[in-house]
Structures are given as C-alpha cells and as structure tokens.
Design an enzyme around this catalytic site. Structure first.
Site, PDB file in Angstrom:
ATOM      1  N   CYS A  62       0.938  -1.303  -0.126  1.00 46.25           N
ATOM      2  CA  CYS A  62      -0.073   0.039   0.014  1.00 46.25           C
ATOM      3  C   CYS A  62       0.967   1.179   0.033  1.00 46.25           C
ATOM      4  CB  CYS A  62      -0.993   0.247   1.150  1.00 46.25           C
ATOM      5  SG  CYS A  62      -1.967  -1.439   1.369  1.00 46.25           S
TER       6      CYS A  62
ATOM      7  N   ARG B  61       3.236   0.084  -5.444  1.00 50.54           N
ATOM      8  CA  ARG B  61       3.092  -0.538  -4.125  1.00 50.54           C
ATOM      9  C   ARG B  61       1.746  -1.374  -3.954  1.00 50.54           C
ATOM     10  NH1 ARG B  61       6.786   1.619  -0.271  1.00 50.54           N
ATOM     11  NH2 ARG B  61       5.475   0.729   1.243  1.00 50.54           N
TER      12      ARG B  61
ATOM     13  N   TRP C 228      -2.948  -2.564  -1.674  1.00 52.08           N
ATOM     14  CA  TRP C 228      -2.766  -4.041  -1.881  1.00 52.08           C
ATOM     15  C   TRP C 228      -3.295  -4.772  -0.869  1.00 52.08           C
ATOM     16  CZ3 TRP C 228      -0.303  -8.298   0.119  1.00 52.08           C
ATOM     17  CH2 TRP C 228       0.057  -9.186  -0.824  1.00 52.08           C
TER      18      TRP C 228
ATOM     19  N   ASN D 216      -1.121   1.475   6.113  1.00 43.98           N
ATOM     20  CA  ASN D 216      -0.292   0.715   5.386  1.00 43.98           C
ATOM     21  C   ASN D 216       0.550  -0.358   6.404  1.00 43.98           C
ATOM     22  OD1 ASN D 216       1.748  -0.697   3.758  1.00 43.98           O
ATOM     23  ND2 ASN D 216       3.272   0.624   4.065  1.00 43.98           N
ATOM     24  N   GLY D 217       0.153  -1.692   6.228  1.00 47.00           N
ATOM     25  CA  GLY D 217       0.565  -2.705   7.304  1.00 47.00           C
ATOM     26  C   GLY D 217      -0.550  -3.474   7.634  1.00 47.00           C
TER      27      GLY D 217
ATOM     28  N   GLU E  74      16.299 -16.175 -12.040  1.00 49.23           N
ATOM     29  CA  GLU E  74      15.757 -14.882 -12.288  1.00 49.23           C
ATOM     30  C   GLU E  74      14.766 -14.831 -13.709  1.00 49.23           C
ATOM     31  OE1 GLU E  74      15.352 -12.554 -10.531  1.00 49.23           O
ATOM     32  OE2 GLU E  74      15.299 -10.916 -11.889  1.00 49.23           O
TER      33      GLU E  74
ATOM     34  N   LYS F 117      11.222 -13.581 -14.052  1.00 43.09           N
ATOM     35  CA  LYS F 117      10.682 -12.429 -14.599  1.00 43.09           C
ATOM     36  C   LYS F 117       9.450 -12.719 -15.687  1.00 43.09           C
ATOM     37  CE  LYS F 117      12.136  -9.910 -12.841  1.00 43.09           C
ATOM     38  NZ  LYS F 117      12.935  -9.906 -11.647  1.00 43.09           N
TER      39      LYS F 117
ATOM     40  N   GLU G 182       6.385 -13.356 -13.483  1.00 40.21           N
ATOM     41  CA  GLU G 182       5.673 -11.977 -12.877  1.00 40.21           C
ATOM     42  C   GLU G 182       4.936 -11.418 -13.870  1.00 40.21           C
ATOM     43  OE1 GLU G 182       9.390 -10.088 -11.242  1.00 40.21           O
ATOM     44  OE2 GLU G 182       8.059  -9.926  -9.609  1.00 40.21           O
TER      45      GLU G 182
ATOM     46  N   HIS H  50      16.830 -35.220 -13.530  1.00 41.47           N
ATOM     47  CA  HIS H  50      16.046 -35.816 -12.229  1.00 41.47           C
ATOM     48  C   HIS H  50      14.908 -35.444 -12.159  1.00 41.47           C
ATOM     49  CE1 HIS H  50      20.237 -37.161 -11.236  1.00 41.47           C
ATOM     50  NE2 HIS H  50      20.756 -36.133 -11.787  1.00 41.47           N
TER      51      HIS H  50
ATOM     52  N   LYS I  26       5.401  -3.701  -5.440  1.00 39.44           N
ATOM     53  CA  LYS I  26       6.816  -3.514  -5.435  1.00 39.44           C
ATOM     54  C   LYS I  26       7.616  -3.794  -4.201  1.00 39.44           C
ATOM     55  CE  LYS I  26      10.529  -2.004  -7.480  1.00 39.44           C
ATOM     56  NZ  LYS I  26      11.062  -2.951  -8.320  1.00 39.44           N
TER      57      LYS I  26
HETATM   58  O1  M6R Z   1      12.965  -4.913  -2.183  1.00 39.33           O
HETATM   59  P1  M6R Z   1      13.517  -6.356  -2.291  1.00 39.33           P
HETATM   60  O2  M6R Z   1      14.583  -6.358  -3.017  1.00 39.33           O
HETATM   61  O3  M6R Z   1      13.544  -6.810  -0.854  1.00 39.33           O
HETATM   62  O4  M6R Z   1      12.234  -7.420  -2.708  1.00 39.33           O
HETATM   63  C1  M6R Z   1      12.266  -8.382  -2.664  1.00 39.33           C
HETATM   64  C2  M6R Z   1      11.203  -9.254  -3.541  1.00 39.33           C
HETATM   65  O5  M6R Z   1       9.973  -8.847  -3.347  1.00 39.33           O
HETATM   66  C3  M6R Z   1      11.546  -8.719  -5.034  1.00 39.33           C
HETATM   67  O6  M6R Z   1      12.682  -8.875  -5.708  1.00 39.33           O
HETATM   68  C4  M6R Z   1      10.499  -9.540  -6.239  1.00 39.33           C
HETATM   69  O7  M6R Z   1      10.811 -10.729  -6.109  1.00 39.33           O
HETATM   70  C5  M6R Z   1      10.518  -8.682  -7.449  1.00 39.33           C
HETATM   71  N1  M6R Z   1       9.445  -8.216  -7.963  1.00 39.33           N
HETATM   72  C6  M6R Z   1      11.010  -9.523  -8.442  1.00 39.33           C
HETATM   73  O8  M6R Z   1      10.972  -8.899  -9.681  1.00 39.33           O
END
Ligand code: M6R
Length: 615
Positions: free
Chosen positions: A2, A27, A75, A101-102, A488, A492, A495, A511, A610
């Site tokens: 949020c 956020r 969020w 937020n929280g 990674e 990507k 996501e 395996h 994010k």
């Molecule tokens: O802000 P941070 O690097 O601690 O965030 C960690 C993950 O939430 C973040 O890397 C998330 O996996 C990304 N959306 C990946 O693209």
C-alpha cells in the site's frame, strides 16, 4: 505494501495527492482513495476499486478543494479489493479519516470490543479498526487526536504507517509509524508532505525526515514539526537531504518503466561503481569495508538473507564470496530464516540484500541476526530505507529509483555490488593472486559497455517473443554462475506474462523436469562459453532428443550451439563470474516482450506489489 500520501499547507492538496499516488502505485493498485477537508470544514472522501486513474475519473466534477488531505493506493490483505474496503476509512461520527499501510494483527479482538460498545463498521479490513478505536478513545476520554492516537497505539499489535485527518482541525495531520515506512517532507512555509517513500515528495522539497519505529508526528501547517512517541516523549527529527531528480521518476519516452529500467542498466552500473572502482590504481574501495575491515575479513561465515530477485542475486554472491574470498556462504530466504531458529555465530557476517530496503521478512531476519550478535551488513537501493538504518553498515547499489514491479536494474546493481564487495574482501584476505584481482577489476569496469552491446539484442528478442506467447510452461536452464540467472529469467516471465516458468540447474533436469519436455515446451538455456560449456551442450542435446525447442544464450561467435538450438542470442564475452550481468539482459527483454505481446500491464502485474512490507 500500500502507498500513502498526505499534504497540509496552502496549495491545493488533491493534485499533490494524486500525483503522489501515481508515484506510489507500484506498491499496490487494488483500490485508491482520497480525503480532503474543504474551507467549510467538510471532510470529502472519495474511493474506488481499481487504479489511481479510476479514482481520478471517479472524482471528476466532485468537490476536490482543500489544502489538507490524505490518500492511499491499496494492495489488499484483509478484505477483497472494493470501494468499501478502500482507504481512507472514516470514523463512526464522520469526524476522522485514516489511511494505513501494514497489518493490524489483533484487529479481531479490538473490533469485537468496539462492536460490543456499539461501534458500527463499514468494511471488513483490519485498518478500519484503527480509526474506530481512535475515535472511541477520543470520545470516551475527551482526548484530542494526538492523545487518542497515543492511547490507541498502546493497544495495537502489528505493523502500521498511518495518517489521520480530523475535520475539527483542518490544519493538522497526525501520522505514526511501526514497521511500515513513512517519510515526512518539510516544505518552505512549514507546509508538510507525507508519503511511504520519498518519490512523491521529491518534486516539492529535498528536506525529509524518515520516521523511526514508534514515532508519532504532528504536521500542523505553519508550525514546527512535532515528534513524540506513544508515551509522549519528545523525539528529535533528523532532517535528511534527498537527491532524486524528476527524470528518474518519469518514463522518459519509454512505454513502460520496466523497459526504461532495462535500458538504463549500463548507466546504472556506472553509477554503482563510480568512485568505488579505480582502474588506474587497480583498486576497489568501499567505505564500509574500510570502516569494518576486521569484522568483515575475519568472518567465519557469511549468511545472505533476501527475498525474490534479491535472493537470486544472493546466490550469485555466494559463488563470488566462496571462490574469491574462500569464506563459506549460506543463502537463505529471509522468510524461512526468521522462523527457523538458525544457528548464528557472533563472528558470522549476515548480508541482507533488498532493493526497497523495506521487505518485512528481510527486516525480521536482520533483527534476528542482530539479536544473535552477528554483524549485519545491508546491500540496498532505496536511500534512507529501513534496512540501511537497521544494519550496522552496508553499501548502496546506487541504481536510482526502480519503479517497475519486476526488478531489473536493481538485480544487476546488486550483483555488481556483491562483485565489488567480494573483490575487496579477497584483496584484503589475499585470497586471490594480484594479477587475477587486477584482471577482474578491469573486466568489471568494462561491463557497462558490454551491457550496451547486450541491449542490441532487443530487436531480435522483440521479433522472437510472439513465438512464445502460446506457451503454458517454460524451462530456464543454466549452470554455475548462470543457474541463478535461469531462476531470475523464469521469475521475470512468471511475474509479468503469467506463463508458468521454472529455472533449473541444467544437469538436474534429468532428475525430474525432463519428463515435461515436449515440442510445446520452450526451453531457454544459458550456454555461454565457460568451464561448464561442454556439459551444457550435453544438456541441450538431452532436450533436443526429447523434441524440446531450445533458445540458447551464447557467447558471440559460437558456432557449435547454433547447429543445435532453434534460436541463438549472441552475447559479448566476459569472465565467467560476471556473465550473469550480461546474460540477464536478454532474459529481462524476453519476459518484457512476451508480456507486451500478450497485452499485459508490464509495470503493474496482477497480485504483485513492489515493496512487500507485510510478511
Ligand atoms: O525490495 P526487495 O529487493 O527486498 O524485494 C524482494 C522481492 O519482493 C522482489 O525482488 C520481487 O521478487 C521482485 N518483484 C522480482 O522482480
């Protein structure tokens, strides 16, 4: 998660709030809302399901006047995304409005008590309990807003950044922080800005105060900032100068922040290394290593804690520290580490990696490590965030604000920073020969130019992308330093395109995952020329033998793999340990173009935010 924004002063609050919400939309974007008090002291609250643009459309032709207001982009945690559950939440009498937020962990108990006393709730969120509790305390004890907030926060368990408007005091916002970020911007005329991070504030002022846990701030227009805690003890605001240019917060002609951030990487890595790597004198200097040399070079073990993409960077860090410094390294998901009762020694160095510096699980892992007496080191991007403030020392990656939800430049910035740190420690520990150290510094310094070459694959990848939009599953394979790159790359794609993808160490495929391979399954293999090149070729053969369709990332000039793979993407050569920096680029571009082909909102993927400030 949020995002929260606030303003009190003499300007029109609504426009400041909306532009702030747009900057914080990364956020969360399930619903959005604003509250303003107009000159007649009316509290106008508008909220709607959906994104900030939906809120703007909803507010069209409504009374959005007033020089004080708060706003929120949500969020969802407790309660579905809907206008009823959107913030701001209003108190039973209609006097107070609150954004949060929280997560309030004991909200059910508090809510039941309030319901017993006749308070009616309008939403099913945990947040509403705060505004109802505060008003109930105000009314039953005849307290002012600040006093009621102090009493209420003694009863609340959980994480919060809150801001509250009181219709009867249209010049004051009261806000508070516990485990969720909150920044106050100081305007020239004792006007105040308030936000979850500094990005909505940067265009108005460069003077900010990052609230610490337990701080409660009273932002009264025309008056000096007042800060206290729950026990009414005065807290001294520490004013910081921020240095964020507006250009860094805009798309700069790119259709999405993600694409802009992918293309920014050469410049970002130059910024990351600036003043730290000196090729002429063959030295890397990091002030944290200078200041804490003994602690760092004598580490019995390094434990890396992180989440998501930052965890992938940590896996590369492990290989760097082990091979260059000969220090054993463990890489832990922060969310697992914090609840696992891990063995932590006082001479362990715990490295917390985080782009946002606000990830709740990483912060909890830091707290656990600190309590166990370990030395805690942060690798962070967001300046002034909680992680750099809660670690003993650390290094900023300095890649500028990352807005796209899918992390790109932060990943390469983290890997670059870990490379510098590993080289620095290796030099201090004399664990690698001087000639190797020099060669590596030179090569690391040349990575930005190589990234520029790697970015030239964009056109080719854009043309390839439509081929993969049909896929339901994809496999990413790599070995050694390229195994985390495979993880990674798969993350990507998942996501932003919502295609299921798995990253695997190439040799592990036989395996289990090999059973999945058929002509419908695209397989992306990172097959650059390194120690394991021949082994990876065998793995490609195994995929081919089962009808799999291979797209290989290869070192430029490679002739062998082009005979085996369906498609090859050529990349500049570099040392094996820096290959992840280069090989990540085409995988970021691939995920981006596939998502665009599928018509997805690349910067605002569904269900994601994010900054993950809840556990
Ligand atoms: O802000 P941070 O690097 O601690 O965030 C960690 C993950 O939430 C973040 O890397 C998330 O996996 C990304 N959306 C990946 O693209």
């Amino acid at each position: 998660m949020c995002g929260i924004v606030g303003y009190v002063g003499k300007k029109n609050a609504y426009s400041i709030l909306i532009s702030g919400l747009k900057r914080l939309e990364y956020r969360g974007y399930d619903s959005a809302g604003v509250a303003m008090i107009n000159v007649q002291s009316e509290l106008n609250i508008y909220k709607t399901k959906g994104k900030v643009d939906d809120l703007v459309a909803f507010c069209d032709e409504k009374d959005t006047t007033g020089t004080i207001g708060i706003a929120h982009t949500r969020w969802a945690t407790h309660g579905e995304p809907s206008s009823k559950n959107a913030h701001p939440h209003v108190s039973a009498s209609g006097r107070l409005a609150l954004i949060h937020n929280g997560i309030i962990e004991n909200y059910i108990t508090l809510k039941e008590k309030l319901i017993d006393r006749g308070v009616q709730f309008r939403s099913v969120t945990d947040s509403e309990v705060l505004v109802q509790l505060i008003e109930y305390i105000m009314q039953s004890n005849e307290l002012d807003l600040l006093e009621a907030v102090q009493v209420a926060l003694h009863q609340v368990i959980g994480a919060y950044a809150i801001a509250i408007l009181d219709r009867e005091h249209p010049d004051t916002i009261v806000c508070a922080r516990q485990s969720s970020p909150l920044v106050v911007g100081l305007g020239k005329d004792h006007d105040y800005y308030l936000a979850s991070d500094a990005s909505p504030i940067a265009e108005y002022t460069d003077k900010v105060v990052y609230l610490n846990d337990g701080d409660i701030a009273v932002l009264q227009y025309g008056k000096t900032l007042k800060m206290v805690n729950k026990d009414n003890e005065t807290q001294q605001p520490k004013v910081k100068q921020i240095d964020v240019s507006l250009g860094q917060l805009e798309k700069g002609g790119y259709p999405y922040f993600m694409l802009k951030e992918i293309f920014e990487q050469p410049e970002c890595l130059r910024d990351c290394m600036r003043g730290r790597i000196n090729v002429e004198s063959n030295r890397i200097s990091l002030s944290a290593v200078i200041d804490y040399r003994e602690k760092l070079i004598n580490a019995r073990r390094i434990i890396i804690v992180a989440c998501g993409t930052s965890w992938h960077a940590g896996l590369i860090g492990k290989q760097l520290f082990e091979s260059l410094c000969r220090i054993p390294v463990e890489v832990e998901y922060a969310s697992e580490f914090r609840y696992r009762n891990p063995v932590i020694f006082p001479d362990d160095v715990v490295i917390a990696i985080s782009q946002s510096g606000e990830t709740a699980d990483t912060l909890a892992a830091i707290e656990l490590a600190s309590k166990s007496g370990a030395f805690v080191f942060g690798v962070c991007n967001a300046i002034g965030a909680s992680i750099p403030r809660q670690t003993q020392t650390g290094v900023y990656i300095h890649v500028g604000p990352e807005i796209g939800v899918a992390s790109t430049k932060a990943f390469t910035g983290q890997v670059t920073t870990l490379s510098m740190l590993a080289l620095c420690l290796a030099q201090e520990r004399k664990s690698i020969p001087a000639a190797m150290y020099q060669e590596m510094i030179k090569e690391l310094a040349s990575i930005p130019e190589k990234l520029e070459l790697a970015l030239r694959t964009n056109k080719q990848i854009e043309q390839l992308a439509p081929i993969f939009t049909y896929a339901k599953n994809c496999l990413y394979l790599g070995r050694g330093y390229n195994y985390p790159v495979a993880l990674e790359g798969a993350l990507k794609l998942k996501e932003i395109s919502y295609i299921h993808a798995e990253g695997y160490p190439a040799a592990e495929m036989k395996h289990g995952p090999i059973a999945l391979i058929d002509s419908e399954m695209p397989v992306f293999v990172i097959a650059t020329r390194d120690r394991l090149y021949d082994k990876v070729i065998s793995n490609i053969q195994e995929v081919r033998a089962r009808g799999g369709r291979v797209t290989a990332l290869v070192t430029e000039g490679d002739e062998q793999i082009s005979k085996l793979a369906d498609y090859v993407i050529e990349l500049p050569d570099t040392l094996e340990c820096f290959q992840p920096l280069i090989a990540s680029i085409p995988l970021q571009l691939l995920a981006y173009h596939i998502a665009v082909c599928k018509g997805k909102d690349v910067d605002r993927p569904r269900n994601l935010a994010k900054s993950v400030t809840v556990e």
